[in-house]
Enzyme design. Structure first.
Site, short mmCIF file in Angstrom:
data_model
loop_
_atom_site.label_atom_id
_atom_site.label_comp_id
_atom_site.label_asym_id
_atom_site.label_seq_id
_atom_site.Cartn_x
_atom_site.Cartn_y
_atom_site.Cartn_z
N LEU A 72 52.74 30.39 15.75
CA LEU A 72 53.34 29.10 16.04
C LEU A 72 52.28 28.08 15.67
O LEU A 72 51.14 28.14 16.15
CB LEU A 72 53.72 29.00 17.53
CG LEU A 72 54.64 27.85 17.96
CD1 LEU A 72 55.96 27.89 17.20
CD2 LEU A 72 54.90 27.92 19.46
N ASP A 73 52.63 27.15 14.78
CA ASP A 73 51.65 26.20 14.25
C ASP A 73 50.87 25.51 15.36
O ASP A 73 51.39 25.27 16.45
CB ASP A 73 52.35 25.12 13.42
CG ASP A 73 53.06 25.69 12.21
OD1 ASP A 73 52.68 26.78 11.77
OD2 ASP A 73 54.00 25.04 11.72
N LYS A 74 49.64 25.13 15.04
CA LYS A 74 48.78 24.43 15.99
C LYS A 74 49.45 23.17 16.52
O LYS A 74 49.35 22.83 17.71
CB LYS A 74 47.44 24.09 15.32
CG LYS A 74 46.44 23.40 16.24
CD LYS A 74 45.13 23.17 15.49
CE LYS A 74 44.11 22.49 16.40
NZ LYS A 74 42.81 22.27 15.70
N GLU A 75 50.16 22.45 15.65
CA GLU A 75 50.79 21.19 16.05
C GLU A 75 52.16 21.40 16.68
O GLU A 75 52.83 20.43 17.07
CB GLU A 75 50.89 20.23 14.86
CG GLU A 75 51.71 20.74 13.70
CD GLU A 75 50.89 21.47 12.64
OE1 GLU A 75 51.20 21.29 11.45
OE2 GLU A 75 49.95 22.21 13.01
N SER A 76 52.60 22.66 16.78
CA SER A 76 53.87 22.97 17.43
C SER A 76 53.61 23.53 18.83
O SER A 76 52.50 23.95 19.15
CB SER A 76 54.66 24.00 16.60
OG SER A 76 54.92 23.50 15.31
#
Length: 237
Positions: free
Chosen positions: A102-106
């Protein structure tokens, strides 16, 4: 002193099979405890030698399945040198690793385990396991956007699978994917001229993030774990 547990519960907690399947194995004579045939209802402790179909089952290898509500800023990696890596953030006392990314910004739901056998079964695209997200983009979208997203968008040289998309606001939607390409939703939106402002995963298969505060984690319930096993071809309890 370790409390004794029923032999069928031992099998379940160690990720071998369901209690029902354990009972069948016991009844068939495939299980021994300290060299003696196991009986339904027998209890075991860590010093016992438990063998199933000729294979010793170590006590210390219990399978762990965790769900975590990842905050924005946490990186989904097991590499200890990475700041705010997911393993350090959770602080679980045994070795675990994330299933997928899961993306860092998500933000939102991610599963972690020490059960390497289950990881590929969850991630393999051909199994079509659902993942649901709530997404906000930078400007209002119209029905054409909804239709194009749902029908598939060309990213990274190929078209994404059809998916379900429901508008929940002028700039917000829920989307259910059955594949997990790198930064897929962000790339799909960018192809259509939109920028994702926030992306929050709320569900993986039947497992929901509901009830977990940001940064909180807990082990899957027996029902969640059993349904997970069933979904990847293991026998449920």
């Amino acid at each position: 002193m370790d409390q004794p547990i029923r032999i069928n519960k031992f099998f379940t907690e160690h990720g071998i099979c369901s209690r029902r399947e354990a009972d069948r194995l016991i009844e068939s004579g495939a299980v021994t405890i300290n060299g003696l045939a196991a009986k339904l209802g027998d209890r075991v402790i860590p010093s016992d030698r438990i063998v199933c179909s000729g294979r010793v089952i170590p006590w210390g290898n219990a399978s762990v399945y965790i769900k975590y509500n990842k905050p924005v800023g946490v990186t989904t990696t097991s590499e200890s040198h990475v700041a705010r890596n997911i393993i350090a953030e959770i602080g679980y006392p045994e070795r675990i690793f994330p299933i997928g990314r899961l993306d860092k910004e998500s933000s939102g739901l991610i599963l972690l385990t020490n059960d390497g056998d289950i990881v590929n079964d969850i991630l393999r695209a051909e199994f079509g396991h659902e993942r649901e997200y709530v997404v906000e983009v930078d400007r209002p979208f119209d029905q054409s956007f909804v239709d194009q997203m749902a029908n598939g968008v060309v990213i990274l040289g190929s078209q994404t699978r059809p998916c379900r998309l429901i508008r929940v606001g002028t700039k917000r939607f829920r989307i259910v994917l059955t594949e997990g390409r790198n930064r897929q939703i962000r790339r799909m939106c960018a192809t259509l001229g939109y920028r994702v402002l926030s992306l929050h995963r709320v569900r993986i298969m039947h497992i929901s993030v509901d009830g977990l505060g940001v940064g909180e984690w807990k082990e899957l319930t027996k029902q969640e774990r059993d349904r997970l096993w069933e979904a990847v071809g293991r026998t449920g309890a």
